[in-house]
Design a protein around this motif. Structure first.
Motif, PDB file in Angstrom:
ATOM      1  N   SER A 134      62.485 -21.149 -44.658  1.00  0.00           N
ATOM      2  CA  SER A 134      63.713 -20.536 -45.491  1.00  0.00           C
ATOM      3  C   SER A 134      63.307 -18.785 -45.197  1.00  0.00           C
ATOM      4  CB  SER A 134      62.827 -20.324 -47.120  1.00  0.00           C
ATOM      5  OG  SER A 134      61.732 -20.331 -47.655  1.00  0.00           O
ATOM      6  N   SER A 135      61.614 -18.988 -44.680  1.00  0.00           N
ATOM      7  CA  SER A 135      61.969 -17.394 -44.296  1.00  0.00           C
ATOM      8  C   SER A 135      62.072 -17.084 -42.821  1.00  0.00           C
ATOM      9  CB  SER A 135      59.985 -16.619 -44.692  1.00  0.00           C
ATOM     10  OG  SER A 135      59.147 -17.413 -43.485  1.00  0.00           O
ATOM     11  N   HIS A 136      62.751 -17.602 -42.233  1.00  0.00           N
ATOM     12  CA  HIS A 136      63.302 -17.202 -40.735  1.00  0.00           C
ATOM     13  C   HIS A 136      64.936 -17.898 -40.571  1.00  0.00           C
ATOM     14  CE1 HIS A 136      58.678 -16.553 -40.165  1.00  0.00           C
ATOM     15  NE2 HIS A 136      58.427 -16.326 -40.203  1.00  0.00           N
ATOM     16  N   SER A 137      65.469 -17.547 -39.189  1.00  0.00           N
ATOM     17  CA  SER A 137      66.125 -18.079 -39.703  1.00  0.00           C
ATOM     18  C   SER A 137      66.189 -19.269 -38.497  1.00  0.00           C
ATOM     19  CB  SER A 137      67.628 -16.833 -38.659  1.00  0.00           C
ATOM     20  OG  SER A 137      66.653 -16.132 -36.772  1.00  0.00           O
ATOM     21  N   LEU A 138      67.952 -19.606 -37.574  1.00  0.00           N
ATOM     22  CA  LEU A 138      67.652 -20.866 -36.926  1.00  0.00           C
ATOM     23  C   LEU A 138      67.034 -20.677 -35.755  1.00  0.00           C
ATOM     24  CD1 LEU A 138      68.601 -23.651 -36.820  1.00  0.00           C
ATOM     25  CD2 LEU A 138      70.786 -23.418 -35.955  1.00  0.00           C
ATOM     26  N   GLN A 139      67.541 -19.416 -35.589  1.00  0.00           N
ATOM     27  CA  GLN A 139      66.911 -19.411 -33.732  1.00  0.00           C
ATOM     28  C   GLN A 139      65.758 -18.910 -33.897  1.00  0.00           C
ATOM     29  OE1 GLN A 139      68.647 -18.360 -31.206  1.00  0.00           O
ATOM     30  NE2 GLN A 139      67.131 -17.151 -30.054  1.00  0.00           N
TER      31      GLN A 139
END
Length: 378
Positions: free
Chosen positions: A166-171
């Motif tokens: 939830s605190s990071h993007s998919l990349q």
């Protein structure tokens, strides 16, 4: 039983009465109940099992290696921890359960989570290598029960993975920070276990690549292909640069080699010229010394000849030379003047001799007159 006599007996023969056999003991003709009773006793005493029903009936139980035995009586956990081996307990009153205290791997499957950008992904498998320390078995089971790993491993992994996604993007989750997820999960779980369940030790966490939507996965694969092409182009450029640099270094090395060789040849020629110059100077000094010696010798010879000629310059010597010169003359002149010429030459010699004698006499007279009163007389 004795056999009856074979012939007929007379009137006087003794009569033997046959004794009836003794009755068999009760149950001697049916051993099946005894065997069943023996098997039941063996099953109740010796058969170890982790089942709560069977463990309630067993008297002797076995704790396997790598485990410790914990006991409940009336639902209350007893403060008794047994080591591996055979042990006794009260059947139907005391329950027993083995608890592993060596390394174990808990496998957590199918963990869905949503990234910061709203993409749903799924971690198919996460392995957690952990261990329950023996000295904390009683406290851990007292607080969290036998299934303590459900609370501090399975549920905790779900929570930490969702927090991370939830605190990071998919990349970041799928590519950039994927190599850091193992350590982050291990540290996050260990912090809470150290605080609330200090007996649980997390050794490592192994996270597999998450499953992402197919369309996004294809985009990532295409990006990876393009990135690979860029890396290949960069590597080719580096190879070309390295080849050019290598060629440059080789050219510089050849030029330095040629310059060094030319310098060595030049120094060699200079040394040869310097040696020739020094040799010529030595020869010149030798020639000058030789010529000087010859000149000094010639000068000395001339001086000595002059001194000798000066000593020879007498009327007698001159007359001798004159006569020798006349005698050496091979030509004869005829005429009336020839004797006069010879006479005149002799008279000339006599005159010179007389003149030298008169000059010496005059000098003697002058010396005598000067010794008087200081006045000269003529």
């Amino acid at each position: 039983m004795d056999a009856p006599p074979r012939g007929g007996g007379g009137a006087g023969a003794p009569q033997h009465r046959q004794q009836p056999p003794p009755p068999p003991p009760p149950g001697a003709g049916n051993p099946i109940p005894i065997l069943l009773l023996f098997l039941v006793i063996v099953a109740m005493v010796l058969v170890p099992s982790t089942s709560s029903l069977k463990s309630s009936f067993t008297i002797m139980h076995q704790v396997p290696e790598g485990h410790v035995g914990v006991y409940w009586r009336g639902g209350a956990l007893l403060n008794t921890i047994t080591e591996p081996g055979f042990h006794f307990k009260l059947p139907l009153i005391t329950q027993y359960e083995p608890v592993q205290v060596t390394l174990q791997t808990d496998l957590v499957r199918d963990i869905p989570c949503g990234t910061k950008g709203g993409v749903m992904i799924n971690f198919e498998k996460i392995e957690v290598v952990n261990r329950l320390r023996k000295e904390y078995v009683y406290d851990t089971l007292l607080n969290y029960g036998v299934q303590y790993d459900n609370t501090w491993i399975y549920d905790k992994i779900h929570h930490e993975i969702n927090q991370f996604c939830s605190s990071h993007s998919l990349q970041q989750v799928y590519i950039d920070m994927f190599d850091q997820i193992d350590e982050k999960m291990k540290d996050a779980i260990q912090v809470d276990c150290t605080r609330y369940a200090p007996g649980i030790e997390i050794l490592s966490v192994r996270v597999t690549k998450p499953l992402i939507p197919e369309s996004i996965r294809k985009n990532f694969e295409h990006m990876e292909e393009e990135r690979t092409k860029v890396l290949i182009a960069i590597e080719k450029q580096r190879v070309v640069e390295k080849e050019a640099e290598t060629a440059k270094k080789m050219a510089i090395s050849e030029a330095e080699k040629s310059a060094s060789v030319s310098k060595i040849h030049m120094e060699q020629k200079l040394m040869e010229k310097d040696s020739e110059r020094m040799q010529q100077e030595i020869e010149n000094h030798m020639y000058m010394a030789h010529e000087k010696s010859l000149a000094d010798a010639a000068f000395y010879r001339v001086m000595k000849e002059a001194e000798a000629n000066k000593l020879k310059l007498t009327p007698q010597f001159l007359e001798l030379k004159f006569i020798e010169a006349i005698a050496d003359n091979t030509k004869i002149f005829f005429g009336e003047k020839v004797p006069n010429m010879v006479l005149d030459q002799r008279l000339l010699g006599n005159f010179l001799h007389r003149m030298s004698g008169d000059a010496a006499a005059k000098e003697a007279n002058l010396d005598e007159v000067s010794t008087g009163d200081g006045r000269s007389e003529i």
